[in-house]
Write a protein that holds these residues in place. Structure first.
Motif, PDB file in Angstrom:
ATOM      1  N   GLY A  55       0.858  -1.179   0.000  1.00 21.54           N
ATOM      2  CA  GLY A  55       0.000   0.000   0.000  1.00 21.54           C
ATOM      3  C   GLY A  55       0.892   1.226   0.000  1.00 21.54           C
ATOM      4  N   HIS A  56       0.708   2.099   0.996  1.00 19.02           N
ATOM      5  CA  HIS A  56       1.552   3.290   1.114  1.00 19.02           C
ATOM      6  C   HIS A  56       2.663   3.098   2.138  1.00 19.02           C
ATOM      7  CE1 HIS A  56      -0.855   5.782  -1.476  1.00 19.02           C
ATOM      8  NE2 HIS A  56      -1.956   5.331  -0.872  1.00 19.02           N
ATOM      9  N   ALA A  57       2.722   1.948   2.767  1.00 20.69           N
ATOM     10  CA  ALA A  57       3.713   1.701   3.815  1.00 20.69           C
ATOM     11  C   ALA A  57       4.984   1.073   3.223  1.00 20.69           C
ATOM     12  CB  ALA A  57       3.138   0.765   4.870  1.00 20.69           C
ATOM     13  N   ARG A  58       6.126   1.587   3.664  1.00 17.37           N
ATOM     14  CA  ARG A  58       7.391   0.941   3.301  1.00 17.37           C
ATOM     15  C   ARG A  58       7.541  -0.316   4.143  1.00 17.37           C
ATOM     16  NH1 ARG A  58      11.425   5.290   5.063  1.00 17.37           N
ATOM     17  NH2 ARG A  58       9.817   5.455   6.630  1.00 17.37           N
ATOM     18  N   VAL A  59       8.096  -1.357   3.560  1.00 17.03           N
ATOM     19  CA  VAL A  59       8.344  -2.583   4.301  1.00 17.03           C
ATOM     20  C   VAL A  59       9.823  -2.951   4.179  1.00 17.03           C
ATOM     21  CG1 VAL A  59       5.994  -3.503   4.232  1.00 17.03           C
ATOM     22  CG2 VAL A  59       7.544  -3.995   2.350  1.00 17.03           C
ATOM     23  N   PHE A  60      10.326  -3.576   5.241  1.00 16.16           N
ATOM     24  CA  PHE A  60      11.733  -3.907   5.348  1.00 16.16           C
ATOM     25  C   PHE A  60      11.891  -5.395   5.643  1.00 16.16           C
ATOM     26  CE2 PHE A  60      11.163   0.516   6.210  1.00 16.16           C
ATOM     27  CZ  PHE A  60      12.236   1.130   5.572  1.00 16.16           C
ATOM     28  N   SER A  61      13.013  -5.947   5.252  1.00 11.25           N
ATOM     29  CA  SER A  61      13.296  -7.365   5.436  1.00 11.25           C
ATOM     30  C   SER A  61      13.854  -7.649   6.832  1.00 11.25           C
ATOM     31  CB  SER A  61      14.329  -7.817   4.400  1.00 11.25           C
ATOM     32  OG  SER A  61      15.573  -7.169   4.659  1.00 11.25           O
ATOM     33  N   GLN A  62      13.997  -8.934   7.134  1.00 10.17           N
ATOM     34  CA  GLN A  62      14.615  -9.352   8.395  1.00 10.17           C
ATOM     35  C   GLN A  62      16.054  -8.841   8.468  1.00 10.17           C
ATOM     36  OE1 GLN A  62      13.267 -11.141  11.082  1.00 10.17           O
ATOM     37  NE2 GLN A  62      15.207 -10.617  12.068  1.00 10.17           N
ATOM     38  N   ALA A  63      16.759  -8.849   7.350  1.00  6.48           N
ATOM     39  CA  ALA A  63      18.137  -8.345   7.321  1.00  6.48           C
ATOM     40  C   ALA A  63      18.166  -6.853   7.678  1.00  6.48           C
ATOM     41  CB  ALA A  63      18.760  -8.579   5.947  1.00  6.48           C
ATOM     42  N   SER A  64      17.179  -6.108   7.185  1.00  6.36           N
ATOM     43  CA  SER A  64      17.094  -4.684   7.535  1.00  6.36           C
ATOM     44  C   SER A  64      16.817  -4.512   9.017  1.00  6.36           C
ATOM     45  CB  SER A  64      15.997  -3.993   6.720  1.00  6.36           C
ATOM     46  OG  SER A  64      16.314  -3.976   5.359  1.00  6.36           O
ATOM     47  N   LEU A  65      15.937  -5.343   9.565  1.00  2.34           N
ATOM     48  CA  LEU A  65      15.644  -5.297  11.000  1.00  2.34           C
ATOM     49  C   LEU A  65      16.918  -5.522  11.803  1.00  2.34           C
ATOM     50  CD1 LEU A  65      13.653  -5.336  13.470  1.00  2.34           C
ATOM     51  CD2 LEU A  65      13.521  -7.795  13.094  1.00  2.34           C
ATOM     52  N   ASP A  66      17.700  -6.518  11.422  1.00  8.03           N
ATOM     53  CA  ASP A  66      18.956  -6.809  12.115  1.00  8.03           C
ATOM     54  C   ASP A  66      19.925  -5.635  12.013  1.00  8.03           C
ATOM     55  OD1 ASP A  66      17.858  -9.302  12.641  1.00  8.03           O
ATOM     56  OD2 ASP A  66      18.964 -10.290  11.025  1.00  8.03           O
ATOM     57  N   HIS A  67      20.005  -5.037  10.838  1.00 12.10           N
ATOM     58  CA  HIS A  67      20.889  -3.890  10.619  1.00 12.10           C
ATOM     59  C   HIS A  67      20.445  -2.696  11.466  1.00 12.10           C
ATOM     60  CE1 HIS A  67      23.776  -1.505   8.360  1.00 12.10           C
ATOM     61  NE2 HIS A  67      22.838  -0.609   8.122  1.00 12.10           N
ATOM     62  N   ILE A  68      19.155  -2.432  11.491  1.00  9.35           N
ATOM     63  CA  ILE A  68      18.613  -1.326  12.287  1.00  9.35           C
ATOM     64  C   ILE A  68      18.852  -1.578  13.771  1.00  9.35           C
ATOM     65  CG2 ILE A  68      16.463  -0.190  12.991  1.00  9.35           C
ATOM     66  CD1 ILE A  68      15.523  -0.665  10.021  1.00  9.35           C
ATOM     67  N   ALA A  69      18.660  -2.826  14.220  1.00 19.94           N
ATOM     68  CA  ALA A  69      18.897  -3.171  15.630  1.00 19.94           C
ATOM     69  C   ALA A  69      20.359  -2.923  16.001  1.00 19.94           C
ATOM     70  CB  ALA A  69      18.519  -4.627  15.886  1.00 19.94           C
ATOM     71  N   SER A  70      21.264  -3.271  15.104  1.00 16.81           N
ATOM     72  CA  SER A  70      22.693  -3.059  15.340  1.00 16.81           C
ATOM     73  C   SER A  70      23.009  -1.569  15.459  1.00 16.81           C
ATOM     74  CB  SER A  70      23.483  -3.680  14.192  1.00 16.81           C
ATOM     75  OG  SER A  70      24.821  -3.293  14.240  1.00 16.81           O
ATOM     76  N   LYS A  71      22.458  -0.779  14.544  1.00 16.36           N
ATOM     77  CA  LYS A  71      22.702   0.666  14.575  1.00 16.36           C
ATOM     78  C   LYS A  71      22.077   1.306  15.810  1.00 16.36           C
ATOM     79  CE  LYS A  71      24.984   0.743  10.798  1.00 16.36           C
ATOM     80  NZ  LYS A  71      26.434   0.939  10.838  1.00 16.36           N
ATOM     81  N   LEU A  72      20.920   0.824  16.222  1.00 16.46           N
ATOM     82  CA  LEU A  72      20.255   1.337  17.418  1.00 16.46           C
ATOM     83  C   LEU A  72      21.100   1.042  18.656  1.00 16.46           C
ATOM     84  CD1 LEU A  72      17.662   2.702  18.455  1.00 16.46           C
ATOM     85  CD2 LEU A  72      16.680   0.423  18.682  1.00 16.46           C
TER      86      LEU A  72
END
Length: 72
Positions: A40-57
């Protein structure tokens, strides 16, 4: 039968990482993390992106609170 890939919205990433949406948005924007696609209008991210974001956080939090780092 294989499962479809896991696709997460920004809100779902924030919920899974137990943080506020604006922090996730900041990491995505500042680290130029690309969305896997759109639902729809929402961006979606993969599990790899989640892991990358968690690391940066985690890194952001460590930089923000240096006294919590171990001195080894």
């Amino acid at each position: 039968m294989s499962q479809p890939p896991l696709l997460l919205t920004v809100g779902e990433i924030a919920r899974r990482l137990d943080t506020k949406i604006h922090r996730i948005e900041y990491i995505i924007r500042s680290r130029r993390i690309e969305a896997t696609g759109c639902a729809g209008h929402a961006r979606v991210f993969s599990q790899a992106s989640l892991d990358h974001i968690a690391s940066k956080l985690s890194r952001m939090d460590a930089d923000r609170h240096p006294s919590t780092r171990s001195n080894g």
